[in-house]
Design a protein around this motif. Structure first.
Motif, mmCIF file in Angstrom:
data_model
loop_
_atom_site.group_PDB
_atom_site.id
_atom_site.type_symbol
_atom_site.label_atom_id
_atom_site.label_comp_id
_atom_site.label_asym_id
_atom_site.label_seq_id
_atom_site.Cartn_x
_atom_site.Cartn_y
_atom_site.Cartn_z
ATOM 1 N N VAL A 80 -52.357 33.380 -48.833
ATOM 2 C CA VAL A 80 -51.812 32.443 -47.905
ATOM 3 C C VAL A 80 -52.492 32.709 -46.431
ATOM 4 O O VAL A 80 -52.485 31.809 -45.574
ATOM 5 C CB VAL A 80 -50.379 32.430 -48.073
ATOM 6 C CG1 VAL A 80 -49.817 31.494 -49.352
ATOM 7 C CG2 VAL A 80 -49.816 33.716 -47.546
ATOM 8 N N ILE A 81 -52.596 33.919 -46.326
ATOM 9 C CA ILE A 81 -53.239 34.368 -44.650
ATOM 10 C C ILE A 81 -54.690 33.637 -44.868
ATOM 11 O O ILE A 81 -55.045 32.879 -43.925
ATOM 12 C CB ILE A 81 -53.336 35.713 -44.606
ATOM 13 C CG1 ILE A 81 -52.031 36.624 -44.802
ATOM 14 C CG2 ILE A 81 -53.943 36.058 -43.279
ATOM 15 C CD1 ILE A 81 -52.120 37.956 -44.706
ATOM 16 N N GLY A 82 -55.315 33.831 -45.734
ATOM 17 C CA GLY A 82 -56.708 33.227 -45.446
ATOM 18 C C GLY A 82 -56.847 31.613 -45.621
ATOM 19 O O GLY A 82 -57.670 30.949 -44.983
ATOM 20 N N ILE A 83 -55.649 31.053 -46.728
ATOM 21 C CA ILE A 83 -55.743 29.647 -46.870
ATOM 22 C C ILE A 83 -55.232 29.130 -45.473
ATOM 23 O O ILE A 83 -55.712 28.195 -44.779
ATOM 24 C CB ILE A 83 -54.867 29.105 -48.029
ATOM 25 C CG1 ILE A 83 -55.301 29.837 -49.264
ATOM 26 C CG2 ILE A 83 -54.463 27.805 -47.943
ATOM 27 C CD1 ILE A 83 -54.526 29.796 -50.419
ATOM 28 N N GLY A 84 -54.200 29.695 -44.827
ATOM 29 C CA GLY A 84 -53.770 29.358 -43.554
ATOM 30 C C GLY A 84 -54.611 29.203 -42.481
ATOM 31 O O GLY A 84 -54.764 28.334 -41.536
ATOM 32 N N ARG A 85 -55.653 30.328 -42.290
ATOM 33 C CA ARG A 85 -56.467 30.364 -41.353
ATOM 34 C C ARG A 85 -57.432 29.071 -41.655
ATOM 35 O O ARG A 85 -57.809 28.702 -40.420
ATOM 36 C CB ARG A 85 -57.306 31.556 -41.413
ATOM 37 C CG ARG A 85 -58.678 31.806 -40.625
ATOM 38 C CD ARG A 85 -59.164 33.151 -40.853
ATOM 39 N NE ARG A 85 -60.651 33.083 -40.134
ATOM 40 C CZ ARG A 85 -61.387 34.107 -40.385
ATOM 41 N NH1 ARG A 85 -61.311 35.185 -41.382
ATOM 42 N NH2 ARG A 85 -62.680 34.048 -39.942
ATOM 43 N N ALA A 86 -57.814 28.859 -42.769
ATOM 44 C CA ALA A 86 -58.866 27.768 -42.904
ATOM 45 C C ALA A 86 -58.123 26.274 -42.798
ATOM 46 O O ALA A 86 -58.837 25.375 -42.184
ATOM 47 C CB ALA A 86 -59.426 27.721 -44.238
ATOM 48 N N ILE A 87 -57.072 26.351 -43.235
ATOM 49 C CA ILE A 87 -56.204 25.110 -42.714
ATOM 50 C C ILE A 87 -56.180 24.739 -41.337
ATOM 51 O O ILE A 87 -56.363 23.704 -40.713
ATOM 52 C CB ILE A 87 -54.658 25.177 -43.383
ATOM 53 C CG1 ILE A 87 -54.703 25.354 -44.732
ATOM 54 C CG2 ILE A 87 -53.798 24.031 -42.755
ATOM 55 C CD1 ILE A 87 -55.455 24.024 -45.464
ATOM 56 N N GLU A 88 -56.002 26.026 -40.493
ATOM 57 C CA GLU A 88 -55.754 25.814 -38.712
ATOM 58 C C GLU A 88 -56.916 25.369 -38.230
ATOM 59 O O GLU A 88 -57.134 24.515 -37.465
ATOM 60 C CB GLU A 88 -55.272 27.108 -38.328
ATOM 61 C CG GLU A 88 -53.884 27.344 -38.474
ATOM 62 C CD GLU A 88 -53.341 28.374 -37.605
ATOM 63 O OE1 GLU A 88 -54.115 29.183 -36.774
ATOM 64 O OE2 GLU A 88 -52.218 28.765 -37.297
ATOM 65 N N GLU A 89 -58.177 25.843 -38.830
ATOM 66 C CA GLU A 89 -59.581 25.488 -38.082
ATOM 67 C C GLU A 89 -59.978 24.223 -38.768
ATOM 68 O O GLU A 89 -60.452 23.444 -37.531
ATOM 69 C CB GLU A 89 -60.597 26.670 -38.878
ATOM 70 C CG GLU A 89 -60.394 28.121 -38.335
ATOM 71 C CD GLU A 89 -61.623 28.798 -38.981
ATOM 72 O OE1 GLU A 89 -62.555 28.210 -39.579
ATOM 73 O OE2 GLU A 89 -61.752 30.157 -38.350
ATOM 74 N N ALA A 90 -59.417 23.512 -39.839
ATOM 75 C CA ALA A 90 -59.823 22.330 -39.811
ATOM 76 C C ALA A 90 -58.784 21.336 -39.482
ATOM 77 O O ALA A 90 -58.871 20.031 -39.552
ATOM 78 C CB ALA A 90 -59.489 22.262 -41.626
ATOM 79 N N GLY A 91 -57.679 22.067 -38.904
ATOM 80 C CA GLY A 91 -56.574 20.861 -38.337
ATOM 81 C C GLY A 91 -55.761 20.221 -39.233
ATOM 82 O O GLY A 91 -55.337 19.083 -38.924
ATOM 83 N N LEU A 92 -55.978 20.944 -40.284
ATOM 84 C CA LEU A 92 -54.771 20.036 -41.614
ATOM 85 C C LEU A 92 -53.375 20.558 -41.832
ATOM 86 O O LEU A 92 -53.024 20.249 -42.525
ATOM 87 C CB LEU A 92 -55.662 20.173 -42.719
ATOM 88 C CG LEU A 92 -57.239 19.556 -42.855
ATOM 89 C CD1 LEU A 92 -57.748 20.063 -44.010
ATOM 90 C CD2 LEU A 92 -57.028 18.143 -42.807
ATOM 91 N N GLU A 93 -52.813 21.231 -40.587
ATOM 92 C CA GLU A 93 -51.571 21.631 -40.814
ATOM 93 C C GLU A 93 -50.597 20.430 -41.234
ATOM 94 O O GLU A 93 -49.588 20.694 -42.265
ATOM 95 C CB GLU A 93 -51.054 22.241 -39.656
ATOM 96 C CG GLU A 93 -51.664 23.481 -39.110
ATOM 97 C CD GLU A 93 -52.818 23.224 -38.180
ATOM 98 O OE1 GLU A 93 -53.117 24.076 -37.284
ATOM 99 O OE2 GLU A 93 -53.190 21.812 -38.234
ATOM 100 N N ASP A 94 -50.924 19.353 -40.898
ATOM 101 C CA ASP A 94 -49.755 18.182 -41.103
ATOM 102 C C ASP A 94 -50.197 17.489 -42.680
ATOM 103 O O ASP A 94 -49.291 16.573 -42.895
ATOM 104 C CB ASP A 94 -49.830 17.126 -40.053
ATOM 105 C CG ASP A 94 -49.128 17.887 -38.777
ATOM 106 O OD1 ASP A 94 -48.261 18.762 -39.031
ATOM 107 O OD2 ASP A 94 -49.482 17.479 -37.717
ATOM 108 N N GLU A 95 -51.314 17.637 -42.795
ATOM 109 C CA GLU A 95 -51.853 16.889 -44.249
ATOM 110 C C GLU A 95 -51.847 17.898 -45.377
ATOM 111 O O GLU A 95 -51.922 17.291 -46.495
ATOM 112 C CB GLU A 95 -53.255 16.407 -43.914
ATOM 113 C CG GLU A 95 -53.386 15.269 -42.960
ATOM 114 C CD GLU A 95 -53.212 15.781 -41.632
ATOM 115 O OE1 GLU A 95 -53.792 16.628 -41.211
ATOM 116 O OE2 GLU A 95 -52.718 15.086 -40.839
ATOM 117 N N THR A 96 -51.523 19.212 -45.222
ATOM 118 C CA THR A 96 -51.500 20.010 -46.485
ATOM 119 C C THR A 96 -50.166 20.636 -46.849
ATOM 120 O O THR A 96 -49.338 20.730 -45.898
ATOM 121 C CB THR A 96 -52.486 20.990 -46.165
ATOM 122 O OG1 THR A 96 -52.279 21.892 -45.110
ATOM 123 C CG2 THR A 96 -53.965 20.392 -46.204
#
Length: 331
Positions: free
Chosen positions: A223-239
């Motif tokens: 979840v740490i690696g996934i969370g980092r990728a989500i943040e970089e893509a700006g997808l916090e509200d879509e995932t």
């Protein structure tokens, strides 16, 4: 936690009446984990050390390879077998890779306790914190609700040889089959217990499936690696990201919403309980269905036959955490 005197209260006393004071050899119990340096196993070592400090007659320590590699772990166990330690408490990277060395260990009279390895034949007791299929289904249920029961999702594992991670992924996939609008893509991405590898895999999935909504993590750092990728893509509200994790490791991502929730069992408690079971086995004590092992989540364990001559001991030890309560945990 209860000390050895309480846990082993049913052990029959040696002889009757006064006996001469004789120096007793301490039993040596060595816990072997998947990898040294990962916070999950650093926390587990606290439990291993605590058991040795709180109980006379047993010496405890923890070792593990420098990277998550089944061959390195097997070589380390072979060396401990050659040293003729009294007991091994093992968290296998790949249970199937250890059948031979554990068979030799037991043939030499070494007690073998395992954790996260309910398919192992050559173990006397395998400890599971809970039912693994139910744990995976629990993550999937949260992901499905977060996704409004439609869209693409994926799963991560430390490796396809990491039995419990695969069981969680399979349990999640089985749960999702009831939802026609949910599609599993690129299942069981391997991170090898490395947050950077989880990050790279998540980035690739986002590139390949830009409409991806759900992620289920297996290794404690996925979840740490996934969370980092989500943040970089700006997808916090879509995932929707759920998986195994430790509160302090994932707190920053829980705060931003890059990770929506985690669940875990306290590795400190698991390390402690493995050593309880090791000493019970060394003393000829039987663990029985419904027994209270004196540790939270293991007060009413279930005991079933394993695939070999040993038994599987299951607790009820998982804890759910999100942004509202992660700071209640010091690890």
């Amino acid at each position: 936690m209860l000390n050895r005197t309480t846990i082993l209260a049913g052990v029959a006393a040696f002889g009757c009446g006064a006996v001469p004071a004789i120096a007793q050899k301490s039993n040596e119990v060595v816990t072997v984990v998947k990898v040294t340096g990962e916070n999950w196993f650093t926390r587990m070592e606290e439990g291993v050390r605590a058991y040795g400090e709180e109980n006379e007659g047993v010496e405890t320590r923890q070792v593990g390879p420098g990277r998550a590699d089944a061959a390195q772990q097997s070589a380390m166990i072979q060396d401990l077998v050659a040293q003729n330690v009294d007991a091994l408490a093992i968290v296998p990277m790949d249970p199937s890779a250890l059948e031979g060395v554990l068979r030799r260990a037991m043939a030499r009279g070494i007690t073998v306790i395992t954790h996260e390895a309910d398919n192992l034949q050559n173990t006397q007791i395998d400890l599971e914190a809970f039912d693994n299929a139910e744990f995976g289904a629990h993550f999937a249920e949260q992901i499905a609700e977060c996704m409004n029961h439609e869209g693409k999702w994926t799963s991560f594992v430390g490796s396809v040889g990491s039995l419990t991670h695969v069981q969680w992924a399979d349990g999640g996939a089985a749960y999702m089959e009831q939802h026609d609008g949910i599609e599993l893509v690129s299942p069981k991405n391997e991170s090898f217990n490395d947050a950077n590898q989880a990050y790279e895999a998540a980035r690739e999935i986002i590139r390949s499936h830009p409409d991806i909504k759900g992620f289920q993590g297996g290794s404690a750092i996925d979840v740490i690696g996934i969370g980092r990728a989500i943040e970089e893509a700006g997808l916090e509200d879509e995932t929707c990201v759920y998986g195994l994790g430790l509160p302090q490791d994932t707190g920053a991502y829980l705060e931003t919403g890059a990770v929506d929730g985690i669940a875990f069992w306290d590795p400190k408690d698991a390390g402690y309980v493995m050593n309880i079971l090791a000493e019970m086995a060394l003393n000829g004590e039987e663990v029985t269905d419904g027994m209270d092992l004196g540790v939270p989540g293991y007060e009413n364990v279930s005991v079933t036959d394993g695939p070999g001559e040993g038994v599987i001991v299951r607790g009820q030890a998982w804890v759910d955490v999100d942004a509202s309560n992660y700071d209640e945990f010091p690890f």
